[in-house]
Enzyme design. Sequence first.
Site, PDB file in Angstrom:
ATOM      1  N   CYS A 118       0.842  -1.203   0.000  1.00 60.67           N
ATOM      2  CA  CYS A 118       0.000   0.000   0.000  1.00 60.67           C
ATOM      3  C   CYS A 118       0.880   1.257   0.000  1.00 60.67           C
ATOM      4  CB  CYS A 118      -0.931  -0.023   1.218  1.00 60.67           C
ATOM      5  SG  CYS A 118      -2.079   1.352   1.257  1.00 60.67           S
ATOM      6  N   CYS A 119       1.929   1.261   0.862  1.00 60.10           N
ATOM      7  CA  CYS A 119       2.833   2.419   0.895  1.00 60.10           C
ATOM      8  C   CYS A 119       3.520   2.615  -0.464  1.00 60.10           C
ATOM      9  CB  CYS A 119       3.898   2.248   1.982  1.00 60.10           C
ATOM     10  SG  CYS A 119       3.319   2.580   3.651  1.00 60.10           S
ATOM     11  N   CYS A 201      -0.785   8.718   7.175  1.00 57.86           N
ATOM     12  CA  CYS A 201      -2.157   8.404   6.771  1.00 57.86           C
ATOM     13  C   CYS A 201      -3.014   8.139   8.007  1.00 57.86           C
ATOM     14  CB  CYS A 201      -2.154   7.155   5.895  1.00 57.86           C
ATOM     15  SG  CYS A 201      -1.329   7.410   4.313  1.00 57.86           S
ATOM     16  N   CYS A 204      -3.210   4.662   9.697  1.00 61.64           N
ATOM     17  CA  CYS A 204      -1.913   4.121  10.112  1.00 61.64           C
ATOM     18  C   CYS A 204      -1.197   5.020  11.118  1.00 61.64           C
ATOM     19  CB  CYS A 204      -1.026   3.897   8.891  1.00 61.64           C
ATOM     20  SG  CYS A 204      -1.725   2.723   7.721  1.00 61.64           S
ATOM     21  N   CYS A 229       8.529   3.807   5.427  1.00 53.98           N
ATOM     22  CA  CYS A 229       7.538   3.567   4.380  1.00 53.98           C
ATOM     23  C   CYS A 229       8.155   3.536   2.989  1.00 53.98           C
ATOM     24  CB  CYS A 229       6.489   4.667   4.428  1.00 53.98           C
ATOM     25  SG  CYS A 229       7.209   6.284   4.222  1.00 53.98           S
TER      26      CYS A 229
END
Length: 234
Positions: A118-119, A201, A204, A229
């Site tokens: 996702c990162c 985010c 997170c 990240c």
Amino acid sequence: MKKIDLSILKTEITGTDIAANLNRLITHFAGRVVFTTSFGIEDQVITDIIFRNDIDIDVVAIDTGRMFEETYKVHANTLKTYKKPIRVYFPERDDVEKLMTEKGPYSFYNSVEYRKECCHIRKVKPLGRALEGKRLWVTGIRSEQSPGRSSIGHLEYDEGHRIFKYHPLFDWTLQQVEDYLKKFHVPHNELHYQGYVSIGCAPCTRAIKPGEDFRAGRWWWEDQSGKECGLHEK
Ligand code: SF4
């Protein structure tokens, strides 16, 4: 691997006048300088220095699509305060559609691998576009933010992104950052004063408790070591 010599660059960084250092570095790199902001308090200090001094640096932001509402408010207030452009980079539409279709909106809680995926989609790839053609990347990194960051210094060469990096606030304390925001009335994220010292985010990031490590509020469900990240390697 050939070691990059930073000694010539180090002569461009003298004293504590960050604006003067940035202007010398712009000349050195023929204008190919970029500053990435996440609208955190350190980044807001640098944004203020760049915009108030009319320094000719591209100010860019990565919008992952999962930001806090409070972060958008800082973004909006920053545009209103300085009336200067901030270029925004989004993830690729196809990547996000595939991720959401195949794994849903919270895949990052399931494994480190999924979190990194996702990162990569939401941060690393758009960052790659933001850094294209640039030779110097200005960041808001401070040494006390992470044990891995304490040894890098004001200047480094990022092998992964093949770019020089300048961290003007490297030896600033949190108190210095907060004092600067107050002194110059810099727009900042109200979450910062609710225990969110490092704001990424929304799903997170959590507030930290007194005494907890600076980065304990990021990806808190994972092993505490190596929580980066992919934007910065340290
Ligand atoms: Fe995805 Fe969380 Fe990484 Fe943001 S911080 S890009 S939501 S895994």
